[in-house]
Design a protein around this motif. Structure first.
Motif, mmCIF file in Angstrom:
data_model
loop_
_atom_site.group_PDB
_atom_site.id
_atom_site.type_symbol
_atom_site.label_atom_id
_atom_site.label_comp_id
_atom_site.label_asym_id
_atom_site.label_seq_id
_atom_site.Cartn_x
_atom_site.Cartn_y
_atom_site.Cartn_z
ATOM 1 N N ASP A 89 -14.171 12.721 1.400
ATOM 2 C CA ASP A 89 -12.746 12.831 1.106
ATOM 3 C C ASP A 89 -12.120 11.475 0.805
ATOM 4 O OD1 ASP A 89 -12.918 15.538 1.555
ATOM 5 O OD2 ASP A 89 -12.360 15.387 3.668
ATOM 6 N N ALA A 90 -12.596 10.416 1.463
ATOM 7 C CA ALA A 90 -12.041 9.089 1.235
ATOM 8 C C ALA A 90 -12.286 8.644 -0.205
ATOM 9 C CB ALA A 90 -12.645 8.085 2.214
ATOM 10 N N CYS A 125 -9.331 -0.751 -0.466
ATOM 11 C CA CYS A 125 -9.786 0.095 -1.572
ATOM 12 C C CYS A 125 -11.308 0.180 -1.605
ATOM 13 C CB CYS A 125 -9.263 -0.457 -2.896
ATOM 14 S SG CYS A 125 -7.463 -0.383 -3.089
ATOM 15 N N LYS A 126 -11.962 -0.945 -1.387
ATOM 16 C CA LYS A 126 -13.432 -0.973 -1.392
ATOM 17 C C LYS A 126 -13.996 -0.105 -0.276
ATOM 18 C CE LYS A 126 -15.651 -3.713 0.907
ATOM 19 N NZ LYS A 126 -16.390 -3.713 2.202
ATOM 20 N N SER A 127 -13.405 -0.202 0.906
ATOM 21 C CA SER A 127 -13.896 0.581 2.052
ATOM 22 C C SER A 127 -13.750 2.072 1.797
ATOM 23 C CB SER A 127 -13.128 0.189 3.320
ATOM 24 O OG SER A 127 -13.342 -1.167 3.638
ATOM 25 N N ILE A 186 -9.195 7.925 -3.046
ATOM 26 C CA ILE A 186 -8.945 6.656 -3.739
ATOM 27 C C ILE A 186 -9.315 6.765 -5.212
ATOM 28 C CG2 ILE A 186 -11.205 5.648 -3.257
ATOM 29 C CD1 ILE A 186 -7.813 3.818 -3.201
ATOM 30 N N ASN A 187 -10.294 7.605 -5.512
ATOM 31 C CA ASN A 187 -10.691 7.805 -6.906
ATOM 32 C C ASN A 187 -9.588 8.510 -7.686
ATOM 33 O OD1 ASN A 187 -12.791 7.648 -9.010
ATOM 34 N ND2 ASN A 187 -12.790 9.878 -8.879
ATOM 35 N N ALA A 188 -8.825 9.366 -6.999
ATOM 36 C CA ALA A 188 -7.744 10.113 -7.642
ATOM 37 C C ALA A 188 -6.593 9.210 -8.058
ATOM 38 C CB ALA A 188 -7.235 11.207 -6.707
ATOM 39 N N THR A 189 -6.516 8.008 -7.492
ATOM 40 C CA THR A 189 -5.452 7.080 -7.881
ATOM 41 C C THR A 189 -5.689 6.511 -9.276
ATOM 42 O OG1 THR A 189 -6.542 5.118 -6.938
ATOM 43 C CG2 THR A 189 -5.152 6.432 -5.469
ATOM 44 N N LEU A 233 0.820 -1.215 0.000
ATOM 45 C CA LEU A 233 0.000 0.000 0.000
ATOM 46 C C LEU A 233 0.848 1.257 0.000
ATOM 47 C CD1 LEU A 233 -2.822 -1.084 2.496
ATOM 48 C CD2 LEU A 233 -3.079 -0.661 0.042
ATOM 49 N N THR A 234 1.862 1.291 0.860
ATOM 50 C CA THR A 234 2.696 2.501 0.946
ATOM 51 C C THR A 234 3.580 2.663 -0.286
ATOM 52 O OG1 THR A 234 4.338 1.265 2.259
ATOM 53 C CG2 THR A 234 2.699 2.553 3.463
ATOM 54 N N SER A 235 3.944 1.574 -0.934
ATOM 55 C CA SER A 235 4.723 1.669 -2.169
ATOM 56 C C SER A 235 3.844 2.112 -3.331
ATOM 57 C CB SER A 235 5.378 0.326 -2.496
ATOM 58 O OG SER A 235 6.272 -0.067 -1.486
ATOM 59 N N TRP A 236 2.592 1.621 -3.336
ATOM 60 C CA TRP A 236 1.664 1.960 -4.408
ATOM 61 C C TRP A 236 1.239 3.419 -4.337
ATOM 62 C CZ3 TRP A 236 -4.125 1.766 -3.844
ATOM 63 C CH2 TRP A 236 -4.753 2.077 -5.060
ATOM 64 N N GLN A 237 0.821 3.877 -3.139
ATOM 65 C CA GLN A 237 0.353 5.249 -2.966
ATOM 66 C C GLN A 237 0.940 5.820 -1.671
ATOM 67 O OE1 GLN A 237 -1.463 7.133 -5.024
ATOM 68 N NE2 GLN A 237 -1.647 5.485 -6.540
#
Length: 207
Positions: A146-147, A137-139, A151-154, A42-46
């Motif tokens: 804002d959540a 991601c689903k949550s 996640i949509n911005a990714t 997760l931290t490497s991805w975003q």
């Protein structure tokens, strides 16, 4: 002649409760690899979205870098981030099933049984990590506000998130350990099939 199929089923039914008990008792330790692997992914991805993962017994709290815009009374000057709590155990029960089946295989030595269980543990950890990723991601997508925007911005596909979450929860979690057990014990399964065919031929000759 005793039926090896019935012996396998009876033995599995007897061992399964014990395996589930040990699996749940050791849950805190069993999810440690999932914790660190999911955190790294997760931290490497975003890195601008995920800060890390905190473990509370067997629960994983995924800490994001999403700060609420709304200020609540008594919280002035304090920073709060959105946490997503995921239970990786719901993706790992296949390990207990695999262990019960493996222990019940009479032709395996103790060393081979332990080896197979450790192999299954590694595979199940990957399934659990996959589940943690897609559930997180689903949550966030279903949290709104804002959540959702974060996640949509990714650029991740909403349909992909929904499909992978459902596939991991409904298909991969129960099926992968069973398929692995079949692959590792295919010779034993072949002997069961051969025994069944011999029994059918004998029954036909008796008639």
């Amino acid at each position: 002649m005793k039926s090896p199929i019935k012996e396998l089923l009876v033995s599995s039914v007897l061992y399964l409760p014990l395996c589930f008990f040990i699996w749940f008792t050791a849950a805190t330790l069993l999810v440690l690899p999932v914790h660190y692997l999911a955190e790294w992914i997760l931290t490497s991805w975003q890195p601008d979205l995920f800060n890390g993962i905190n473990q509370n017994r067997y629960l994983l709290n995924v800490e994001t870098l999403i700060f609420p815009q709304q200020q609540f009374s008594g919280q002035a000057g304090k920073l709060a981030v959105l946490d997503v709590t995921v239970n990786p155990m719901i993706y790992g029960y296949g390990l207990a099933v695999f262990s019960g089946l493996t222990i019940s295989v009479p032709v395996l030595s103790h060393a081979k049984k332990i080896t197979q269980i450790f192999m299954a543990y590694g595979v199940v950890c990957l399934v659990q990590t996959n589940g943690v990723f897609w559930e997180t991601c689903k949550s966030l997508l279903f949290s709104g506000g804002d959540a959702f925007e974060a996640i949509n911005a990714t650029g991740i596909s909403h349909n992909l998130v929904a499909a992978m979450y459902q596939m991991n929860y409904l298909i991969l979690t129960p099926v992968v350990p069973i398929v692995l057990w079949i692959i590792l014990n295919h010779k034993f399964i072949e002997t069961l099939i051969g025994w069944r065919q011999t029994e059918n031929i004998s029954a036909q000759n008796d008639d």
